[in-house]
Design a protein around this motif. Structure first.
Motif, PDB file in Angstrom:
ATOM      1  N   ALA A 197      33.285  21.303  64.770  1.00  2.09           N
ATOM      2  CA  ALA A 197      32.021  20.892  64.151  1.00  2.09           C
ATOM      3  C   ALA A 197      31.370  22.084  63.453  1.00  2.09           C
ATOM      4  O   ALA A 197      30.852  21.952  62.339  1.00  2.09           O
ATOM      5  CB  ALA A 197      31.077  20.299  65.197  1.00  2.09           C
ATOM      6  N   ALA A 198      31.401  23.240  64.088  1.00  2.00           N
ATOM      7  CA  ALA A 198      30.833  24.446  63.491  1.00  2.00           C
ATOM      8  C   ALA A 198      31.606  24.829  62.228  1.00  2.00           C
ATOM      9  O   ALA A 198      31.009  25.166  61.197  1.00  2.00           O
ATOM     10  CB  ALA A 198      30.850  25.595  64.498  1.00  2.00           C
ATOM     11  N   ARG A 199      32.929  24.735  62.285  1.00  2.00           N
ATOM     12  CA  ARG A 199      33.751  25.074  61.126  1.00  2.00           C
ATOM     13  C   ARG A 199      33.460  24.137  59.953  1.00  2.00           C
ATOM     14  O   ARG A 199      33.241  24.577  58.832  1.00  2.00           O
ATOM     15  CB  ARG A 199      35.237  24.993  61.484  1.00  2.00           C
ATOM     16  N   ILE A 200      33.403  22.836  60.225  1.00  2.00           N
ATOM     17  CA  ILE A 200      33.145  21.845  59.182  1.00  2.00           C
ATOM     18  C   ILE A 200      31.778  22.083  58.539  1.00  2.00           C
ATOM     19  O   ILE A 200      31.636  22.013  57.320  1.00  2.00           O
ATOM     20  CB  ILE A 200      33.218  20.413  59.751  1.00  2.00           C
ATOM     21  N   SER A 201      30.787  22.371  59.356  1.00  2.00           N
ATOM     22  CA  SER A 201      29.418  22.516  58.849  1.00  2.00           C
ATOM     23  C   SER A 201      29.118  23.904  58.292  1.00  2.00           C
ATOM     24  O   SER A 201      28.081  24.104  57.674  1.00  2.00           O
ATOM     25  CB  SER A 201      28.411  22.191  59.955  1.00  2.00           C
ATOM     26  N   GLY A 202      30.033  24.843  58.521  1.00  2.00           N
ATOM     27  CA  GLY A 202      29.785  26.200  58.041  1.00  2.00           C
ATOM     28  C   GLY A 202      28.733  26.920  58.851  1.00  2.00           C
ATOM     29  O   GLY A 202      28.058  27.822  58.351  1.00  2.00           O
TER      30      GLY A 202
ATOM     31  N   LEU B 183      28.828  14.577  62.381  1.00  2.00           N
ATOM     32  CA  LEU B 183      29.629  15.784  62.560  1.00  2.00           C
ATOM     33  C   LEU B 183      30.401  15.753  63.874  1.00  2.00           C
ATOM     34  O   LEU B 183      31.594  16.059  63.914  1.00  2.00           O
ATOM     35  CB  LEU B 183      28.698  16.997  62.514  1.00  2.00           C
ATOM     36  N   LEU B 184      29.731  15.351  64.952  1.00  2.00           N
ATOM     37  CA  LEU B 184      30.392  15.309  66.255  1.00  2.00           C
ATOM     38  C   LEU B 184      31.444  14.207  66.324  1.00  2.00           C
ATOM     39  O   LEU B 184      32.491  14.378  66.947  1.00  2.00           O
ATOM     40  CB  LEU B 184      29.353  15.147  67.365  1.00  2.00           C
ATOM     41  N   LYS B 185      31.187  13.095  65.659  1.00  2.00           N
ATOM     42  CA  LYS B 185      32.205  12.036  65.612  1.00  2.00           C
ATOM     43  C   LYS B 185      33.408  12.500  64.809  1.00  2.00           C
ATOM     44  O   LYS B 185      34.550  12.289  65.210  1.00  2.00           O
ATOM     45  CB  LYS B 185      31.623  10.755  65.017  1.00  2.00           C
TER      46      LYS B 185
ATOM     47  N   HIS C 191      32.044  11.021  46.545  1.00  2.00           N
ATOM     48  CA  HIS C 191      30.709  11.638  46.488  1.00  2.00           C
ATOM     49  C   HIS C 191      30.685  13.090  46.989  1.00  2.00           C
ATOM     50  O   HIS C 191      29.883  13.890  46.543  1.00  2.00           O
ATOM     51  CB  HIS C 191      29.734  10.770  47.290  1.00  2.00           C
ATOM     52  N   TRP C 192      31.536  13.478  47.925  1.00  2.00           N
ATOM     53  CA  TRP C 192      31.584  14.804  48.531  1.00  2.00           C
ATOM     54  C   TRP C 192      30.208  15.253  49.021  1.00  2.00           C
ATOM     55  O   TRP C 192      29.630  16.205  48.502  1.00  2.00           O
ATOM     56  CB  TRP C 192      32.190  15.851  47.589  1.00  2.00           C
ATOM     57  N   PRO C 193      29.658  14.562  50.039  1.00  2.00           N
ATOM     58  CA  PRO C 193      28.336  14.921  50.537  1.00  2.00           C
ATOM     59  C   PRO C 193      28.254  16.357  51.061  1.00  2.00           C
ATOM     60  O   PRO C 193      27.190  16.944  51.094  1.00  2.00           O
ATOM     61  CB  PRO C 193      28.063  13.903  51.638  1.00  2.00           C
ATOM     62  N   GLY C 194      29.380  16.920  51.466  1.00  2.00           N
ATOM     63  CA  GLY C 194      29.386  18.304  51.938  1.00  2.00           C
ATOM     64  C   GLY C 194      29.664  19.298  50.825  1.00  2.00           C
ATOM     65  O   GLY C 194      29.852  20.482  51.064  1.00  2.00           O
ATOM     66  N   ASN C 195      29.698  18.804  49.582  1.00  2.00           N
ATOM     67  CA  ASN C 195      29.925  19.630  48.396  1.00  2.00           C
ATOM     68  C   ASN C 195      31.269  20.351  48.442  1.00  2.00           C
ATOM     69  O   ASN C 195      32.243  19.828  48.969  1.00  2.00           O
ATOM     70  CB  ASN C 195      28.769  20.603  48.174  1.00  2.00           C
ATOM     71  N   VAL C 196      31.337  21.536  47.898  1.00  2.00           N
ATOM     72  CA  VAL C 196      32.595  22.263  47.768  1.00  2.00           C
ATOM     73  C   VAL C 196      33.208  22.564  49.138  1.00  2.00           C
ATOM     74  O   VAL C 196      34.423  22.505  49.304  1.00  2.00           O
ATOM     75  CB  VAL C 196      32.366  23.577  46.979  1.00  2.00           C
ATOM     76  N   ARG C 197      32.370  22.841  50.120  1.00  2.00           N
ATOM     77  CA  ARG C 197      32.888  23.154  51.449  1.00  2.00           C
ATOM     78  C   ARG C 197      33.654  21.966  52.027  1.00  2.00           C
ATOM     79  O   ARG C 197      34.728  22.124  52.600  1.00  2.00           O
ATOM     80  CB  ARG C 197      31.745  23.554  52.386  1.00  2.00           C
ATOM     81  N   GLU C 198      33.145  20.756  51.849  1.00  2.00           N
ATOM     82  CA  GLU C 198      33.837  19.579  52.356  1.00  2.00           C
ATOM     83  C   GLU C 198      35.138  19.361  51.591  1.00  2.00           C
ATOM     84  O   GLU C 198      36.167  19.042  52.192  1.00  2.00           O
ATOM     85  CB  GLU C 198      32.966  18.329  52.246  1.00  2.00           C
TER      86      GLU C 198
END
Length: 120
Positions: free
Chosen positions: A90-95, A79-81, A8-15
């Motif tokens: 967490a900041a990097r993953i979430s952009g 995100l924290l898990k 599904h890639w809930p984080g879209n292209v960034r994920e």
């Protein structure tokens, strides 16, 4: 490749980009394996879709402000898990910036513990 396309890639292209970069770093040879790409290789598309549908159904029944708060809290928990409580990760993953993550943590009463739990 099939699982990459079906996820599904809930984080879209960034994920997707983060997952591929992580896989390249974790691979010890020239072969990328499923466990390098996904943090939980047993996660199936149907499980992800079902969880997303349940969350969406719940959120759609709420006023926008409440739905946004519930989503943010759920997203922050996940995100924290996923980052094992590492705020920079967490900041990097979430952009987002670390300050943004800290603001969300303060808003929802999370402590700065390393396991990603709320500490409430």
């Amino acid at each position: 490749m099939t699982q990459l396309l079906q996820y599904h890639w809930p984080g879209n292209v960034r994920e997707l980009q983060n997952s591929i970069e992580r896989a390249v770093v974790l691979a010890s040879d020239d072969e990328l394996k499923l466990e390098h790409v996904f943090s939980n290789p047993t996660q199936t598309t149907s499980t992800t879709d079902q969880g997303s549908q349940e969350l969406a159904t719940t959120l759609y029944a709420l006023p926008l402000s409440e739905a946004k708060q519930q989503f943010e809290r759920s997203y922050l928990t996940h995100l924290l898990k996923r980052s094992r409580g590492n705020i920079s990760e967490a900041a990097r993953i979430s952009g987002r910036y670390r300050a943004d993550i800290y603001r969300l943590m303060n808003r929802y009463g999370f402590s700065s513990c390393r396991d990603g739990s709320s500490g409430m």
